[in-house]
Design a protein around this motif. Structure first.
Motif, short mmCIF file in Angstrom:
data_model
loop_
_atom_site.label_atom_id
_atom_site.label_comp_id
_atom_site.label_asym_id
_atom_site.label_seq_id
_atom_site.Cartn_x
_atom_site.Cartn_y
_atom_site.Cartn_z
N ASN A 23 48.65 -5.91 74.35
CA ASN A 23 47.68 -6.51 75.26
C ASN A 23 48.12 -6.35 76.71
OD1 ASN A 23 49.69 -8.43 75.68
ND2 ASN A 23 48.72 -9.97 74.43
N ILE A 24 47.19 -6.63 77.60
CA ILE A 24 47.49 -6.64 79.02
C ILE A 24 47.90 -8.07 79.38
CG2 ILE A 24 46.48 -6.35 81.33
CD1 ILE A 24 44.65 -4.21 80.07
N HIS A 25 48.90 -8.19 80.22
CA HIS A 25 49.40 -9.52 80.61
C HIS A 25 48.26 -10.36 81.19
CE1 HIS A 25 51.80 -12.59 82.58
NE2 HIS A 25 52.84 -12.16 81.88
N ASP A 26 48.17 -11.61 80.77
CA ASP A 26 47.08 -12.49 81.21
C ASP A 26 47.09 -12.74 82.72
OD1 ASP A 26 46.13 -12.79 78.63
OD2 ASP A 26 47.35 -14.57 78.24
N THR A 27 48.25 -12.95 83.29
CA THR A 27 48.34 -13.29 84.71
C THR A 27 48.55 -12.08 85.60
OG1 THR A 27 49.32 -15.40 84.05
CG2 THR A 27 49.53 -14.78 86.37
N TYR A 28 49.38 -11.16 85.13
CA TYR A 28 49.72 -9.98 85.93
C TYR A 28 49.16 -8.74 85.25
CZ TYR A 28 52.91 -13.35 87.96
OH TYR A 28 53.44 -14.46 88.57
N SER A 29 47.97 -8.35 85.63
CA SER A 29 47.28 -7.25 84.95
C SER A 29 47.92 -5.88 85.20
CB SER A 29 45.81 -7.21 85.35
OG SER A 29 45.69 -7.02 86.74
N GLN A 30 48.94 -5.82 86.04
CA GLN A 30 49.63 -4.54 86.24
C GLN A 30 50.69 -4.29 85.16
OE1 GLN A 30 50.05 -7.26 88.24
NE2 GLN A 30 52.01 -7.22 89.29
N TYR A 31 50.79 -5.23 84.20
CA TYR A 31 51.75 -5.10 83.10
C TYR A 31 51.04 -5.13 81.77
CZ TYR A 31 54.94 -6.15 86.86
OH TYR A 31 55.61 -6.12 88.05
N ILE A 32 51.64 -4.40 80.82
CA ILE A 32 51.06 -4.31 79.49
C ILE A 32 52.16 -4.56 78.46
CG2 ILE A 32 51.38 -1.82 79.19
CD1 ILE A 32 48.38 -1.86 78.21
N CYS A 33 51.82 -5.27 77.40
CA CYS A 33 52.79 -5.64 76.37
C CYS A 33 52.84 -4.56 75.28
CB CYS A 33 52.40 -6.98 75.76
SG CYS A 33 53.57 -7.57 74.52
N ILE A 34 54.07 -4.16 74.96
CA ILE A 34 54.31 -3.18 73.90
C ILE A 34 55.08 -3.88 72.78
CG2 ILE A 34 55.31 -0.94 73.30
CD1 ILE A 34 53.20 -0.73 75.51
N ARG A 35 54.63 -3.68 71.56
CA ARG A 35 55.27 -4.29 70.39
C ARG A 35 56.02 -3.22 69.61
NH1 ARG A 35 53.43 -8.94 67.03
NH2 ARG A 35 54.46 -8.74 65.02
N PHE A 36 57.32 -3.45 69.39
CA PHE A 36 58.17 -2.53 68.64
C PHE A 36 58.48 -3.14 67.28
CE2 PHE A 36 58.85 -1.61 73.08
CZ PHE A 36 58.81 -0.23 73.11
N GLU A 37 57.78 -2.66 66.26
CA GLU A 37 57.93 -3.23 64.91
C GLU A 37 59.33 -3.01 64.34
OE1 GLU A 37 55.81 -5.04 63.11
OE2 GLU A 37 54.12 -4.92 64.50
N ASP A 38 59.97 -1.91 64.70
CA ASP A 38 61.26 -1.59 64.10
C ASP A 38 62.45 -2.19 64.84
OD1 ASP A 38 60.74 0.11 66.22
OD2 ASP A 38 61.83 1.80 65.35
N ILE A 39 62.21 -2.96 65.89
CA ILE A 39 63.28 -3.65 66.60
C ILE A 39 62.99 -5.14 66.50
CG2 ILE A 39 64.49 -3.96 68.78
CD1 ILE A 39 63.44 -1.20 69.61
N VAL A 40 63.89 -5.87 65.84
CA VAL A 40 63.67 -7.29 65.61
C VAL A 40 64.50 -8.11 66.59
CG1 VAL A 40 63.85 -9.16 63.91
CG2 VAL A 40 63.16 -6.87 63.19
N SER A 41 63.86 -9.12 67.15
CA SER A 41 64.53 -10.05 68.06
C SER A 41 64.12 -11.46 67.66
CB SER A 41 64.12 -9.73 69.50
OG SER A 41 64.72 -10.65 70.39
N PHE A 42 65.09 -12.28 67.35
CA PHE A 42 64.83 -13.66 66.92
C PHE A 42 63.88 -13.70 65.72
CE2 PHE A 42 65.84 -13.99 71.47
CZ PHE A 42 66.97 -14.79 71.38
N GLY A 43 64.05 -12.75 64.80
CA GLY A 43 63.29 -12.73 63.57
C GLY A 43 61.87 -12.19 63.68
N ARG A 44 61.51 -11.68 64.86
CA ARG A 44 60.16 -11.14 65.07
C ARG A 44 60.26 -9.77 65.74
NH1 ARG A 44 57.87 -15.89 68.47
NH2 ARG A 44 57.27 -14.08 69.67
#
Length: 106
Positions: free
Chosen positions: A39-60
């Protein structure tokens, strides 16, 4: 252009107003790995969220933000080289030429 759900291969980026590659231990872990645009960051639209399924952090799966310009440029570059994308562009050009020629005959 719809970026959501597209693949992004992690690349290093320079200093940014809010993000820093060097000051976050998680960014280097992703280098060269492929993530999915979430998704695109809610507050700062110049940033976008990338999800890495194969890298786990804190169980997610690890989720990090990138400057949207870097992500968009990489995805556009990939699509420009995609034969299906190029074929669709050619089809649209031929359709437009056909319409122009038909309109000139009238």
């Amino acid at each position: 252009m719809d970026l959501l759900g597209k693949e992004f291969t992690s690349v290093e980026f320079g200093e940014d107003k809010f993000l820093s590659w060097d000051n976050n231990v998680n960014y280097p872990k992703t280098l060269g790995k492929t993530g999915i645009v979430k998704n695109i960051h809610d507050t700062y639209s110049q940033y976008i969220c990338i999800r890495f399924e194969d890298i786990v952090s804190f169980g997610r799966p690890l989720e990090l933000h990138w400057p949207i310009e870097i992500v968009m440029n990489q995805i556009l570059d990939k699509e420009r080289l995609d034969p299906v994308y190029l074929d669709n562009i050619y089809k649209e050009i031929f359709k437009a030429i056909k319409v122009i020629c038909q309109n000139k005959r009238r």
